[in-house]
Design an enzyme around this catalytic site. Structure first.
Site, PDB file in Angstrom:
ATOM      1  N   ARG A   1       0.775  -1.115   0.125  1.00  0.00           N
ATOM      2  CA  ARG A   1       0.021   0.170   0.019  1.00  0.00           C
ATOM      3  C   ARG A   1       0.813   1.409   0.070  1.00  0.00           C
ATOM      4  NH1 ARG A   1      -5.559  -0.881   3.235  1.00  0.00           N
ATOM      5  NH2 ARG A   1      -5.541  -3.294   3.483  1.00  0.00           N
TER       6      ARG A   1
ATOM      7  N   CYS B   1       3.776  10.937  27.421  1.00  0.00           N
ATOM      8  CA  CYS B   1       4.140  12.242  27.190  1.00  0.00           C
ATOM      9  C   CYS B   1       2.916  13.132  27.036  1.00  0.00           C
ATOM     10  CB  CYS B   1       4.681  12.387  25.921  1.00  0.00           C
ATOM     11  SG  CYS B   1       3.985  11.292  24.419  1.00  0.00           S
TER      12      CYS B   1
ATOM     13  N   HIS C   1       3.602  10.771  19.483  1.00  0.00           N
ATOM     14  CA  HIS C   1       4.570  11.692  20.652  1.00  0.00           C
ATOM     15  C   HIS C   1       3.827  13.002  20.685  1.00  0.00           C
ATOM     16  CE1 HIS C   1       7.511  12.436  23.416  1.00  0.00           C
ATOM     17  NE2 HIS C   1       8.084  13.676  22.752  1.00  0.00           N
TER      18      HIS C   1
END
Length: 836
Positions: free
Chosen positions: A218, A332, A796
């Site tokens: 893909r 985080c 993140h």
């Protein structure tokens, strides 16, 4: 000073040996982020097994009377070269799977320590080592030694949470594996030199396990990857399984099921590969696995690098308010949100200015107390700076990237996530969802005193206008975040986007990723423009018609949070992230979006329900609504008394129940709107949230047991009644409701007789709504949180905060002066009111 042996004998009855189930806090102070590695070490009470840093152990002794503590200090050992096996130790294995605490996954703690343990007797801090115990009485030696050994052997609460297993690549056996059809077409696949049979691509190649076709995979969101030829082949043939060439080793390979749309296991893979002449035992890995690609794809160029400002040398910052935080493994999102919240004055004054009072009032087990654990986030104190905000000197000298020791919020994370299906795990989470979750916890724990979440709270006014009668209806609701839609059709670089897409479709691997440029003004326009409601049941014309709904601010908060709705669902309901750049302004004036309320000469929609459905043999006495009351039986709805069984649209009732409304409320909504559809029923519910007809259960009775339970928690009977009525007499939901409506409930003055003053005087005015602050709608940007990755569940988060006119980037333990704050790529934006 008394002999230490005699002192130990005098306190021996207070020294316990940990039993199974005891919570041993030997890694983190209950009142700060101190640990055995901190200066002064950690003192573990040998009775309660709570840990305290050197600065708090005397206070605990004074409050509890406990004297015996196990003093644990740890000193870091120098790290050996991971690849150097000359010492006789084998090199550390690199992680082979996207997992934590699982064989082949990431190591939780790679640092090695030298540990020193001894008993300390307060208040004189007399020390007793294991060697000293040898010269003491047998009863003392045995009890103290068993307690020491038990504490050291027990799994600490923090460590247990830290090593919680998480596997990001759990795969299930494919339902096609056992009896997969393989064609006898004579195809044999060579051990190398593969090419896509359609476009000659030489990487990201997949072999179909049914016919042996080798085709490219893909295309990824950034234009890399393949040209979708393996997917197209499945769509043409229906052959479901394919193996990624280049990942085949004696241990296995990446297998994808197009039919199941997921990475899968194939227990017969050796047999399926042998069919096409491939011997797994001789194959070597030459391409990255899908797990490795997932990590790399999340770190996409143009977002990951820009948001972290990786392309520049950043100046490290240290000092009050500049303390970094350790990443506990996908934490985080929590770090970023808490850094921003504790720059808000309301949170500082609530939890930082009252530190001594909070500690003095802390319960016997402060690890389970919300207020105490939030206090530990005092990121402004010099004490925190000295302990955690100083640089890791080795890293600082080598890299100068601003790495600090950083605080490790393990105990806090465990408390705020306890019982939550997502925040109690080690998986990545949505920062916006965590912000709302934390605000909800603040609301629950601020029954008295100031409530810092009021800084974000505001009222939203929704105005619905019937297009046939031009009559209006006004409702208000409380909110904390403005969710801003992203109108992709308003991109200013449409031609550039189309050209990039054309080149990718043609297989041009050199085509650069082009990010859609969306004007902030277009996002605001999409928020404020009227919404068309079809099938709206109008009480003015007693029929379904079209209406418009506009949303405005009924109040402006001191601090405004804006979420850019970057995360959406495709037509296949697969979540995806919009790759957009938005010119978010430094200053914002929302004055034109202030609600105006009912206009002069404007008529309101009458509060009249539609004709109720009824069986032919039942006479309807009345409808309890705006024209009825609890004492007037002549207007009491037969539905409430269960004296009729109207025919209701079950599908509409089910849809409303799935939205979280009580069953009886859903039935009443469908009943009173005459089975005219989901929109009409939803409008009825939203307009009758506080009406008795909505709040009462079908019998109109409340459980005395439930009432007694809530009253025992310190609430009045009236408050308990209101909570149970609002939640259809369900105890668990009533407790949640009562803590999230404290402002409403605190306004109910309760007399000695247990009835509110308003009720005892015959008054029926509803209590005032939740407290909101209001002022000018002019704001300035002071912080934003950015996300890197393909979805909220991976990637993140970092945050940028403006401090003393300087933008600062907080990237977990890295705290640096920002050179180019990427304000156009943010996810959550935080504004504060500008004083006029």
């Amino acid at each position: 000073m008394a002999d230490v042996g005699e002192v130990l004998m005098s306190v021996l009855s207070t020294i316990r040996v940990p039993k199974p189930g005891d919570r041993v806090h030997k890694d983190e102070c209950a009142l700060s982020f101190s640990s055995p590695e901190s200066e002064g070490g950690l003192f573990v009470c040998m009775n309660s097994f709570l840990g305290f840093g050197s600065q708090y152990v005397d206070r605990h002794h004074a409050r509890s009377g406990q004297r015996a503590y196990l003093h644990i200090t740890r000193t870091c050992k120098a790290k050996e070269d991971d690849n150097n096996s000359g010492s006789g130790h084998p090199p550390k294995k690199k992680p082979t799977r996207l997992a934590i605490g699982i064989e082949g996954g990431f190591d939780v703690d790679q640092q090695q320590y030298e540990e020193d343990v001894k008993v300390v007797i307060l208040p004189d801090r007399q020390e007793v080592t294991s060697e000293d115990l040898g010269a003491m009485a047998d009863v003392v030696r045995e009890r103290v030694s068993l307690s020491m050994a038990g504490i050291m052997a027990a799994d600490s609460v923090s460590h247990t949470l830290q090593i919680q297993q998480w596997d990001g690549e759990v795969r299930q056996e494919s339902r096609h594996a056992a009896d997969l059809k393989q064609l006898d077409n004579g195809v044999k696949i060579p051990p190398s030199g593969w090419r896509c049979e359609v476009c000659d691509l030489q990487e990201n190649l997949w072999m179909n396990l049914t016919d042996g076709k080798v085709l490219c995979g893909r295309r990824y969101f950034d234009g890399s990857g393949g040209n979708n030829h393996a997917l197209l082949h499945f769509q043409e043939t229906g052959y479901p399984l394919a193996v990624k060439l280049g990942t085949i080793t004696p241990d296995g390979a990446d297998v994808y099921s197009y039919d199941e749309d997921d990475m899968v296991l194939d227990s017969k893979l050796p047999e399926h590969l042998t069919h096409f002449g491939i011997d797994m035992m001789t194959m070597e890995k030459t391409e990255r696995t899908m797990t490795e690609l997932e990590i790399a794809v999340n770190q996409r160029v143009g977002e990951w690098e820009v948001i972290q400002e990786s392309g520049t040398t950043l100046r490290p910052l240290f000092g009050p308010g500049l303390t970094g935080m350790k990443n506990l493994g996908n934490s985080c999102y929590l770090n970023s949100v808490m850094q921003v919240l504790f720059t808000v004055p309301d949170f500082q004054s609530k939890y930082v200015s009252n530190i001594d009072k909070i500690i003095d009032e802390a319960p016997s087990d402060p690890t389970q107390d919300f207020k105490t654990q939030v206090y530990t986030w005092d990121l402004l104190s010099n004490e925190k700076v000295e302990k955690y905000g100083l640089p890791n000197m080795l890293l600082f000298m080598v890299f100068s990237q601003g790495d600090q020791i950083g605080i490790a919020p393990q105990m806090f994370k465990a408390l705020v996530g306890r019982g939550h299906p997502e925040f109690s795990t080690n998986r990545q989470q949505d920062a916006q969802e965590f912000l709302l979750h934390f605000i909800n916890m603040v609301e629950r724990n601020c029954r008295s005193g100031s409530n810092p979440s009021e800084a974000f709270r505001f009222l939203v006014e929704e105005r619905i206008v019937c297009q046939q009668s031009q009559k209006a209806k006004y409702t208000q609701r409380v909110d904390y975040i403005v969710q801003l839609p992203v109108p992709m059709d308003q991109a200013t670089n449409t031609e550039e986007l189309q050209e990039a897409e054309r080149r990718r479709e043609e297989g041009d691997s050199s085509a650069l990723t082009v990010r859609a440029q969306i004007p902030f003004a277009a996002c605001m326009a999409a928020l404020s423009e009227p919404e068309i409601l079809t099938d709206f049941w109008s009480s003015a014309v007693q029929a379904k018609t079209t209406a418009t709904k506009t949303t405005r601010f009924a109040s402006f908060p001191d601090h405004l949070v804006i979420q850019i709705k970057k995360f959406t669902f495709g037509l296949d309901w697969v979540p995806k992230k919009l790759d957009v750049s938005i010119d978010v302004p430094d200053t914002l004036d929302l004055s034109t979006l202030r609600a105006t309320g009912q206009q002069p000469g404007e008529e309101l929609l009458p509060e009249v329900a539609p004709p109720p459905l009824m069986t032919p043999d039942v006479e309807v006495k009345g409808i309890l609504g705006s024209h009825g009351n609890e004492e007037d039986d002549s207007l009491y709805s037969p539905l409430l008394c269960q004296s009729v069984s109207p025919v209701l649209d079950d599908s509409t009732v089910s849809q409303l129940c799935e939205m979280g409304f009580p069953l009886e409320a859903c039935r009443k909504a469908v009943y009173y709107t005459g089975n005219t559809g989901i929109d009409a029923a939803m409008n009825w519910i939203m307009g009758h949230m506080d009406d008795p007809v909505f709040l009462f259960s079908s019998s109109g009775c409340l459980s005395e047991e439930h009432l007694a339970t809530i009253v025992s928690m310190g609430f009045s009977r009236d408050q308990a009644t209101k909570a149970l009525r609002a939640t259809s007499n369900v105890l668990d939901r009533a407790v949640d409701w009562i803590f999230s409506h404290l402002d409403d409930l605190e306004s109910m003055d309760v007399s000695e007789g247990g009835r509110s003053a308003a009720e005892s005087e015959g008054g029926r005015d509803p209590p005032p709504g939740p407290r909101v602050r209001d002022g000018p709608g002019k704001y300035e940007l002071f912080a934003f949180i950015s996300h890197m990755g393909t979805s909220t569940m991976c990637g993140h988060y970092v945050c940028h905060i403006k401090k003393d006119q300087q933008w600062v980037i907080f990237n977990d333990q890295k705290v640096c002066a920002s050179e180019k704050p990427p304000k156009d790529l943010g996810y959550l934006y935080f504004y504060r009111r500008v004083a006029e």
